[in-house]
Write a protein that holds these residues in place. Structure first.
Motif, PDB file in Angstrom:
ATOM      1  N   GLU A 140      10.432  91.174 192.426  1.00  0.00           N
ATOM      2  CA  GLU A 140       9.241  90.656 191.754  1.00  0.00           C
ATOM      3  C   GLU A 140       9.039  89.174 192.060  1.00  0.00           C
ATOM      4  OE1 GLU A 140       9.983  91.536 187.646  1.00  0.00           O
ATOM      5  OE2 GLU A 140       9.501  93.661 187.895  1.00  0.00           O
ATOM      6  N   LYS A 141      10.104  88.425 192.141  1.00  0.00           N
ATOM      7  CA  LYS A 141       9.996  87.003 192.448  1.00  0.00           C
ATOM      8  C   LYS A 141       9.454  86.796 193.864  1.00  0.00           C
ATOM      9  CE  LYS A 141      12.602  82.733 192.784  1.00  0.00           C
ATOM     10  NZ  LYS A 141      13.877  82.071 192.778  1.00  0.00           N
ATOM     11  N   VAL A 142      10.006  87.537 194.812  1.00  0.00           N
ATOM     12  CA  VAL A 142       9.548  87.433 196.200  1.00  0.00           C
ATOM     13  C   VAL A 142       8.071  87.824 196.291  1.00  0.00           C
ATOM     14  CG1 VAL A 142       9.807  88.445 198.515  1.00  0.00           C
ATOM     15  CG2 VAL A 142      11.833  87.727 197.218  1.00  0.00           C
ATOM     16  N   GLU A 143       7.700  88.915 195.629  1.00  0.00           N
ATOM     17  CA  GLU A 143       6.310  89.368 195.641  1.00  0.00           C
ATOM     18  C   GLU A 143       5.398  88.333 194.992  1.00  0.00           C
ATOM     19  OE1 GLU A 143       2.831  91.638 196.140  1.00  0.00           O
ATOM     20  OE2 GLU A 143       4.743  91.598 197.199  1.00  0.00           O
ATOM     21  N   GLY A 144       5.824  87.749 193.893  1.00  0.00           N
ATOM     22  CA  GLY A 144       5.027  86.722 193.228  1.00  0.00           C
ATOM     23  C   GLY A 144       4.834  85.508 194.115  1.00  0.00           C
ATOM     24  N   GLU A 145       5.900  85.088 194.782  1.00  0.00           N
ATOM     25  CA  GLU A 145       5.796  83.937 195.691  1.00  0.00           C
ATOM     26  C   GLU A 145       4.850  84.254 196.852  1.00  0.00           C
ATOM     27  OE1 GLU A 145       9.894  83.227 196.636  1.00  0.00           O
ATOM     28  OE2 GLU A 145      10.234  82.075 194.799  1.00  0.00           O
ATOM     29  N   ARG A 146       4.921  85.497 197.364  1.00  0.00           N
ATOM     30  CA  ARG A 146       4.040  85.913 198.447  1.00  0.00           C
ATOM     31  C   ARG A 146       2.581  85.858 197.990  1.00  0.00           C
ATOM     32  NH1 ARG A 146       1.060  89.837 199.954  1.00  0.00           N
ATOM     33  NH2 ARG A 146       1.573  91.238 198.260  1.00  0.00           N
ATOM     34  N   ARG A 147       2.312  86.341 196.790  1.00  0.00           N
ATOM     35  CA  ARG A 147       0.941  86.349 196.272  1.00  0.00           C
ATOM     36  C   ARG A 147       0.415  84.929 196.047  1.00  0.00           C
ATOM     37  NH1 ARG A 147       0.333  91.232 191.893  1.00  0.00           N
ATOM     38  NH2 ARG A 147       0.592  92.929 193.372  1.00  0.00           N
ATOM     39  N   VAL A 148       1.254  84.061 195.517  1.00  0.00           N
ATOM     40  CA  VAL A 148       0.834  82.674 195.293  1.00  0.00           C
ATOM     41  C   VAL A 148       0.524  82.013 196.626  1.00  0.00           C
ATOM     42  CG1 VAL A 148       1.658  80.389 194.565  1.00  0.00           C
ATOM     43  CG2 VAL A 148       2.010  82.377 193.084  1.00  0.00           C
ATOM     44  N   LYS A 149       1.391  82.240 197.602  1.00  0.00           N
ATOM     45  CA  LYS A 149       1.159  81.654 198.928  1.00  0.00           C
ATOM     46  C   LYS A 149      -0.148  82.177 199.524  1.00  0.00           C
ATOM     47  CE  LYS A 149       3.783  80.416 202.979  1.00  0.00           C
ATOM     48  NZ  LYS A 149       5.056  80.513 203.673  1.00  0.00           N
ATOM     49  N   GLY A 150      -0.397  83.479 199.372  1.00  0.00           N
ATOM     50  CA  GLY A 150      -1.644  84.064 199.864  1.00  0.00           C
ATOM     51  C   GLY A 150      -2.848  83.497 199.134  1.00  0.00           C
ATOM     52  N   TRP A 151      -2.739  83.308 197.862  1.00  0.00           N
ATOM     53  CA  TRP A 151      -3.829  82.741 197.077  1.00  0.00           C
ATOM     54  C   TRP A 151      -4.096  81.298 197.498  1.00  0.00           C
ATOM     55  CZ3 TRP A 151      -3.907  78.650 193.563  1.00  0.00           C
ATOM     56  CH2 TRP A 151      -5.116  78.506 192.855  1.00  0.00           C
ATOM     57  N   GLU A 152      -3.015  80.522 197.651  1.00  0.00           N
ATOM     58  CA  GLU A 152      -3.167  79.124 198.073  1.00  0.00           C
ATOM     59  C   GLU A 152      -3.811  79.045 199.462  1.00  0.00           C
ATOM     60  OE1 GLU A 152       0.522  76.987 195.700  1.00  0.00           O
ATOM     61  OE2 GLU A 152       0.849  77.742 197.736  1.00  0.00           O
TER      62      GLU A 152
ATOM     63  N   ARG B 288      23.355  99.227 185.695  1.00  0.00           N
ATOM     64  CA  ARG B 288      21.990  99.028 185.198  1.00  0.00           C
ATOM     65  C   ARG B 288      21.553  97.581 185.411  1.00  0.00           C
ATOM     66  NH1 ARG B 288      19.337  96.983 180.943  1.00  0.00           N
ATOM     67  NH2 ARG B 288      21.247  96.258 179.978  1.00  0.00           N
ATOM     68  N   ASP B 289      22.448  96.653 185.110  1.00  0.00           N
ATOM     69  CA  ASP B 289      22.126  95.239 185.288  1.00  0.00           C
ATOM     70  C   ASP B 289      21.908  94.897 186.755  1.00  0.00           C
ATOM     71  OD1 ASP B 289      22.181  94.757 182.607  1.00  0.00           O
ATOM     72  OD2 ASP B 289      24.097  93.704 182.602  1.00  0.00           O
ATOM     73  N   GLY B 290      22.694  95.503 187.631  1.00  0.00           N
ATOM     74  CA  GLY B 290      22.521  95.266 189.068  1.00  0.00           C
ATOM     75  C   GLY B 290      21.148  95.716 189.532  1.00  0.00           C
ATOM     76  N   LYS B 291      20.712  96.882 189.077  1.00  0.00           N
ATOM     77  CA  LYS B 291      19.385  97.390 189.431  1.00  0.00           C
ATOM     78  C   LYS B 291      18.289  96.488 188.868  1.00  0.00           C
ATOM     79  CE  LYS B 291      20.697 102.249 189.800  1.00  0.00           C
ATOM     80  NZ  LYS B 291      20.578 103.587 189.188  1.00  0.00           N
ATOM     81  N   ALA B 292      18.467  96.042 187.638  1.00  0.00           N
ATOM     82  CA  ALA B 292      17.466  95.164 187.018  1.00  0.00           C
ATOM     83  C   ALA B 292      17.392  93.838 187.761  1.00  0.00           C
ATOM     84  CB  ALA B 292      17.806  94.931 185.543  1.00  0.00           C
ATOM     85  N   GLN B 293      18.525  93.317 188.169  1.00  0.00           N
ATOM     86  CA  GLN B 293      18.536  92.065 188.929  1.00  0.00           C
ATOM     87  C   GLN B 293      17.806  92.244 190.262  1.00  0.00           C
ATOM     88  OE1 GLN B 293      19.472  89.076 187.984  1.00  0.00           O
ATOM     89  NE2 GLN B 293      19.001  88.145 189.942  1.00  0.00           N
ATOM     90  N   GLY B 294      18.028  93.384 190.911  1.00  0.00           N
ATOM     91  CA  GLY B 294      17.323  93.683 192.166  1.00  0.00           C
ATOM     92  C   GLY B 294      15.814  93.722 191.967  1.00  0.00           C
ATOM     93  N   ARG B 295      15.366  94.355 190.867  1.00  0.00           N
ATOM     94  CA  ARG B 295      13.929  94.407 190.556  1.00  0.00           C
ATOM     95  C   ARG B 295      13.373  93.003 190.330  1.00  0.00           C
ATOM     96  NH1 ARG B 295      15.458  98.660 187.318  1.00  0.00           N
ATOM     97  NH2 ARG B 295      15.250  97.395 185.438  1.00  0.00           N
ATOM     98  N   ARG B 296      14.106  92.181 189.587  1.00  0.00           N
ATOM     99  CA  ARG B 296      13.633  90.813 189.320  1.00  0.00           C
ATOM    100  C   ARG B 296      13.519  90.006 190.607  1.00  0.00           C
ATOM    101  NH1 ARG B 296      16.858  91.564 184.681  1.00  0.00           N
ATOM    102  NH2 ARG B 296      18.657  90.591 185.675  1.00  0.00           N
ATOM    103  N   GLU B 297      14.473  90.181 191.497  1.00  0.00           N
ATOM    104  CA  GLU B 297      14.427  89.457 192.778  1.00  0.00           C
ATOM    105  C   GLU B 297      13.226  89.901 193.614  1.00  0.00           C
ATOM    106  OE1 GLU B 297      18.287  89.906 194.599  1.00  0.00           O
ATOM    107  OE2 GLU B 297      19.263  88.807 192.973  1.00  0.00           O
TER     108      GLU B 297
END
Length: 163
Positions: free
Chosen positions: A144-156, A133-142
């Motif tokens: 989400e982080k990549v997606e968030g960075e992509r969105r910030v870069k697109g916004w900038e 379960r923790d492995g899956k949650a860690q994968g989701r967090r990673e």
């Protein structure tokens, strides 16, 4: 068998968890703090660890310990129900005597504790499932982080183009 922890100084993180695994806790009233400092250390609580605190403490005290890393002095720890009494070895011996704890050992006492701690024991016995379960949650967090960075870069990029 009933167990009593005597806290003669600081009990942070794992030490506090160990103390909470006992049936009763007596704290030195003159020195030491009780605290969960995982927040300050950046260390998450594993499900069995969290379950110990959830089962032993009020929701308010649990939240304050976990999300604020509050340090409790003896009187406040007593008020919040983290400890059952204040004192040293003499007070512990009196607590055992007054509560008739020696007489309660054996019989159904162990079965009652087993039922009280069923949630924590289940987490401990299913550690492989928790790892998955923790492995899956860690994968989701990673992701989400990549997606968030992509969105910030697109916004900038989009913002600079409009300026």
């Amino acid at each position: 068998m009933p167990t009593v922890a005597l806290l003669n100084g600081h009990a942070f993180a794992g030490a506090l968890m160990l103390a909470l695994m006992h049936d009763y806790r007596i704290q030195n009233p003159h020195r030491g703090y009780l605290c969960l400092n995982e927040l300050e250390l950046g260390v998450p609580l594993r499900p069995p660890m969290s379950s110990v605190f959830r089962q032993k403490l009020s929701p308010y005290t649990y939240r304050t310990l976990v999300l604020e890393a509050k340090r409790y002095k003896a009187l406040e720890a007593l008020k919040e129900g983290i400890v059952d009494g204040l004192g040293g070895i003499e007070e512990v011996l009196a607590f055992v005597e007054e509560g008739g704890l020696v007489k309660k050992a054996g019989g159904v006492y162990g079965l009652l504790k087993e039922e009280m701690w069923r949630e924590t024991v289940a987490y401990l016995e299913s550690w492989e499932e928790e790892q998955e379960r923790d492995g899956k949650a860690q994968g989701r967090r990673e992701k989400e982080k990549v997606e968030g960075e992509r969105r910030v870069k697109g916004w900038e990029t989009g913002t600079k183009a409009k300026l």
